[in-house]
Scaffold this motif. Structure first.
Motif, short mmCIF file in Angstrom:
data_model
loop_
_atom_site.label_atom_id
_atom_site.label_comp_id
_atom_site.label_asym_id
_atom_site.label_seq_id
_atom_site.Cartn_x
_atom_site.Cartn_y
_atom_site.Cartn_z
N PRO A 348 0.85 -1.19 0.00
CA PRO A 348 0.00 0.00 0.00
C PRO A 348 0.89 1.25 0.00
O PRO A 348 2.02 1.21 0.49
CB PRO A 348 -0.78 -0.09 1.31
N ALA A 349 0.37 2.34 -0.57
CA ALA A 349 1.15 3.58 -0.59
C ALA A 349 1.45 4.03 0.84
O ALA A 349 0.72 3.72 1.76
CB ALA A 349 0.35 4.66 -1.32
N GLU A 350 2.54 4.78 1.00
CA GLU A 350 2.93 5.20 2.34
C GLU A 350 2.03 6.32 2.83
O GLU A 350 1.69 7.23 2.10
CB GLU A 350 4.38 5.66 2.31
N GLN A 351 1.68 6.21 4.09
CA GLN A 351 0.78 7.20 4.67
C GLN A 351 1.34 7.75 5.97
O GLN A 351 2.19 7.14 6.59
CB GLN A 351 -0.58 6.55 4.96
N ALA A 352 0.84 8.91 6.34
CA ALA A 352 1.21 9.50 7.62
C ALA A 352 0.08 10.44 8.03
O ALA A 352 -0.75 10.81 7.20
CB ALA A 352 2.51 10.30 7.47
N THR A 353 0.04 10.79 9.29
CA THR A 353 -0.95 11.77 9.72
C THR A 353 -0.23 13.01 10.24
O THR A 353 0.87 12.92 10.78
CB THR A 353 -1.87 11.22 10.84
N ASP A 405 -7.72 20.21 11.71
CA ASP A 405 -7.92 18.76 11.66
C ASP A 405 -6.60 18.01 11.60
O ASP A 405 -5.60 18.54 11.09
CB ASP A 405 -8.71 18.38 10.39
N THR A 406 -6.63 16.77 12.09
CA THR A 406 -5.55 15.84 11.80
C THR A 406 -5.92 15.13 10.50
O THR A 406 -7.01 14.57 10.39
CB THR A 406 -5.39 14.83 12.94
N VAL A 407 -5.02 15.21 9.51
CA VAL A 407 -5.35 14.64 8.20
C VAL A 407 -4.45 13.45 7.88
O VAL A 407 -3.35 13.33 8.42
CB VAL A 407 -5.20 15.70 7.08
N ILE A 408 -4.97 12.55 7.04
CA ILE A 408 -4.18 11.39 6.59
C ILE A 408 -3.60 11.74 5.23
O ILE A 408 -4.33 12.06 4.30
CB ILE A 408 -5.06 10.14 6.46
#
Ligand SMILES: [Zn+2]
Length: 712
Positions: A348-353, A405-408
């Motif tokens: 899966p593509a890399e994600q962060a918040t 907001d905290t976003v992904i």
């Protein structure tokens, strides 16, 4: 190596073999030196004519002593250097792409399709070789009699760029294979940069960039442009595609080999044996590559590599699974441009918040208001991210993104990071919904949405400073007028100091030399260089001129089509104004140009209907009249200068190919038949166009007649 002047003065016909070899070596070094200077657009030391003389001398000596042609001969690079930088190199076998799977279910379906294709019973196991998929630059390496002969990038899969000289600088690339080996074999591999090397390299590039900017501020000589790569793959690709191999040599590049192209004899019966041969020959093979006895082992392997991913020295984006038996690979063959016997199982593509601090609105050249997220800096996949695009106002509303907001965040490959959504549980009480402005933040004009358009645009047009500046930046940019030294930063300065508001004023800057010299950091030398650069671009070909105007939807391709069709600015201008009347002959003509659709025609007509735009264009045309477009193709062809329509299905070529051929012969290809049409080429199942041609008395050609007249 420097040239011996006595030798240089001699006629090539009188040289001995030893003298010729010395002279070729000197020429290779000299021409490479001048190429590097020229490529950097940085004060060439010799005139073009003197340079051409070196190239011709090299060619003459090579013609007399073909056995002495060097691996680094300029004749292998020069011609291409003029066009695109590298000679083209055709692969012995195409370099194909891989299909992807993203889940266990999709992988199971991939295996099932192999079983169906080969007619294998359920109990027959599918042995695979699994290899981590490195995110780098794919290359094709040709070895002849064990010696590295040529290396090329993947290109379009059939043909890449010859980067032999640059690949020779990679330490892990074997120059000779350890025996035994096939007489001729193509090896495929990936050139990449380790993560740590990438970060160090990127930091060095950033420092070099800063220093260059300081030199710019001091008005000193700039030297080559500095590219700051976004990710390791860009860094590897940029390093291999350097015109000066010494630059490639200075970059920390590595190579893993993993596949084979054309070979004079098969070197193994299975892929895992082939990997063992690669190691024997001297290649680095990814040590995590593993033979799996059956497809049942794949999921566990995928998980295990996924867990190691972050701690690996290099970036990977998945695992490639290849059927191990080469006889099965051959039977499975290809579907489209991808093998049936291999797939890439992607992570899966890399994600962060992170926290969304603000939303900024940027105004583009065509007035589009684009929202941009400003975030607390966060690392996603090794890259520090501060901004992400939010596309448009609907996107913000749909995802209910609020400031605070905290976003992904997600980053896939080199794609600009995207905000996937919001972590609602973390929404602070004071999070504010974003109100998309209905006025341009720069000029205050109304910003409206037209019909179906998701984009809100400033209606300020020519009075909008943001649009004006963006249009000027576009006008001077490399792909448009290509005015050296008139980059985005300088445009902004000239605009802010009231020196340039319109394209025409760029060409009147020479009247303001004193004001330019008064700018901080703008010395005599810098101002002189800029004015010279502007002068050098006063007359550009019509297609560049049209593209530089920055009319919405008129990219380079459309600009070229218009220039070819109308030839001169005067003709184009007159016809565009006349085309304002729907149904007029000029409007029909515009609509008939192959590639110009109704939406594009509409933009053109609107541009010419705006009095201020037209005045700005005329002002520019007085200062910098463009060169007429050259009539394309051979003038002795019966199709040169003629208007042609192709209709129906052709037997020997696609219509696209036929139209391209006609354009090469100097014809104008249009979509609809009118009394201005000279020829209609009719294939099978031709419909109303053939009928209309007959009615109008337009000459009709069969496919065979067209081929004969076109000498195809
Ligand atoms: Zn505006």
């Amino acid at each position: 190596m420097t040239a011996d002047p006595a030798l240089r003065a001699r006629d090539p016909a009188t040289l001995t073999e030893a003298e010729a070899a010395a002279e070729l070596a000197a020429l290779a070094a000299e021409i490479a030196h001048h190429d590097a200077l020229y490529h950097g657009k940085d004060a060439p030391e010799i005139s073009d004519a003197a340079y051409d003389a070196l190239v011709l001398r090299n060619r003459a000596i090579e013609a007399r002593f073909p056995a002495l042609i060097r691996a680094d001969s300029p004749s292998r690079r020069v011609g291409a250097a003029a066009a695109e930088g590298f000679a083209k190199s055709r692969h012995g076998e195409p370099m194909l792409s891989l299909n992807n799977v993203f889940s266990e279910e999709e992988f199971a379906e991939f295996c099932a399709s192999i079983r169906r294709f080969l007619g294998l019973p359920a109990e027959e196991k599918l042995p695979f070789v699994a290899e981590p998929k490195i995110d780098g630059l794919s290359i094709n390496l040709l070895y002849e009699h064990g010696a590295f002969a040529k290396g090329a990038t993947r290109g379009d899969g059939m043909e890449g760029e010859d980067v032999t000289q640059n690949l020779l600088t990679i330490p892990s690339l074997p120059k000779r294979l350890r025996a035994p080996y096939p007489a001729r074999i193509e090896i495929r591999g990936e050139v990449f940069m380790d993560k740590a090397d990438f970060l160090a390299f990127r930091a060095a590039q950033e420092r070099a960039f800063e220093e260059r900017e300081q030199r710019r501020a001091r008005g000193e000589k700039l030297g080559e442009a500095i590219v700051i790569p976004a990710n390791p793959r860009n860094a590897a690709a940029g390093s291999v595609r350097q015109l000066d191999p010494r630059i490639t040599a200075s970059r920390p590049l590595k190579l893993f080999a993993y596949a084979m192209g054309a070979a004079s004899e098969p070197p193994a019966d299975s892929h895992h044996e082939f990997l063992a041969r690669l190691k024997h020959w001297g290649f680095a093979v990814n040590p995590l590559s593993k033979r799996l006895a059956s497809e049942q082992e794949a999921a566990a392997f995928q998980r295990s590599i996924g867990e190691q991913r972050a701690s690996l020295a290099y970036d990977i984006d998945g695992v490639v699974y290849k059927i191990d038996r080469l006889d099965w690979q051959r039977r499975l063959g290809f579907v489209g441009r991808a093998p049936r016997w291999a797939t890439a199982w992607k992570f899966p593509a890399e994600q962060a918040t992170t926290r969304l601090l603000d939303i900024e609105i940027q105004v583009g050249r065509t007035g589009a208001l684009t929202p941009r997220a400003v975030m607390q800096p966060v690392t996603v996949g090794g890259v520090v991210v501060r901004h992400a695009t939010l596309h448009n106002e609907d996107e913000i509303a749909r995802k209910d993104i609020r400031i605070g907001d905290t976003v992904i965040l997600q980053r896939a490959g080199d794609v600009i990071p995207q905000i996937l959504g919001v972590v609602l549980e973390k929404r602070p009480r004071d999070a504010r919904p974003f109100v998309f402005p209905d006025h341009c933040p720069v000029c205050g004009s109304h910003a409206i949405r037209d019909g179906e358009d998701v984009v809100r645009r400033c209606t300020g047009g020519l009075i909008c400073a943001a649009q004006t500046v963006e249009r000027l930046k576009h006008f001077a940019s490399r792909r448009a007028m290509d005015i050296e030294g008139l980059g985005e930063e300088n445009i902004q300065i000239l605009f802010d100091r009231d020196l340039v508001h319109s394209p025409a004023e760029i060409f009147r800057l020479h009247q303001h030399r004193e004001k330019l010299l008064a700018l901080e950091g703008w010395g005599d030398r810098k101002v002189g260089k800029l004015l010279d650069a502007i002068e050098a671009r006063r007359h550009v070909p019509l297609e560049r001129f049209i593209f530089a105007l920055g009319i919405r939807r008129i990219g380079e391709q459309n600009a070229k089509l218009l220039a070819r069709h109308y030839h001169t600015l005067e003709e184009w201008r007159a016809k565009m104004i006349a085309a304002h009347v729907v149904g007029s002959e000029a409007r029909e003509e515009l609509g008939s140009i192959q590639g110009i659709g109704p939406a594009i025609a509409e933009e053109l007509v609107e541009f010419f209907a705006e009095p201020r735009a037209l005045a700005a264009l005329d002002d520019l045309a007085r200062e910098a009249p463009p060169l007429p477009a050259e009539a394309a193709g051979a003038s002795d062809s019966p199709f040169a200068g003629k208007t042609m329509v192709f209709t129906g299905t052709l037997e020997t070529m696609t219509r696209d190919e036929a139209e391209a051929q006609a354009e090469r012969l100097g014809a104008k290809v249009t979509k609809s038949v009118s009394k201005k049409t000279d020829f209609v080429v009719v294939g099978t199942d031709a419909g109303s166009k053939a009928t209309k041609a007959a009615e109008l008395g337009v000459r009709i050609l069969t496919e065979a007649e067209w081929r004969q007249m076109a000498a195809l």
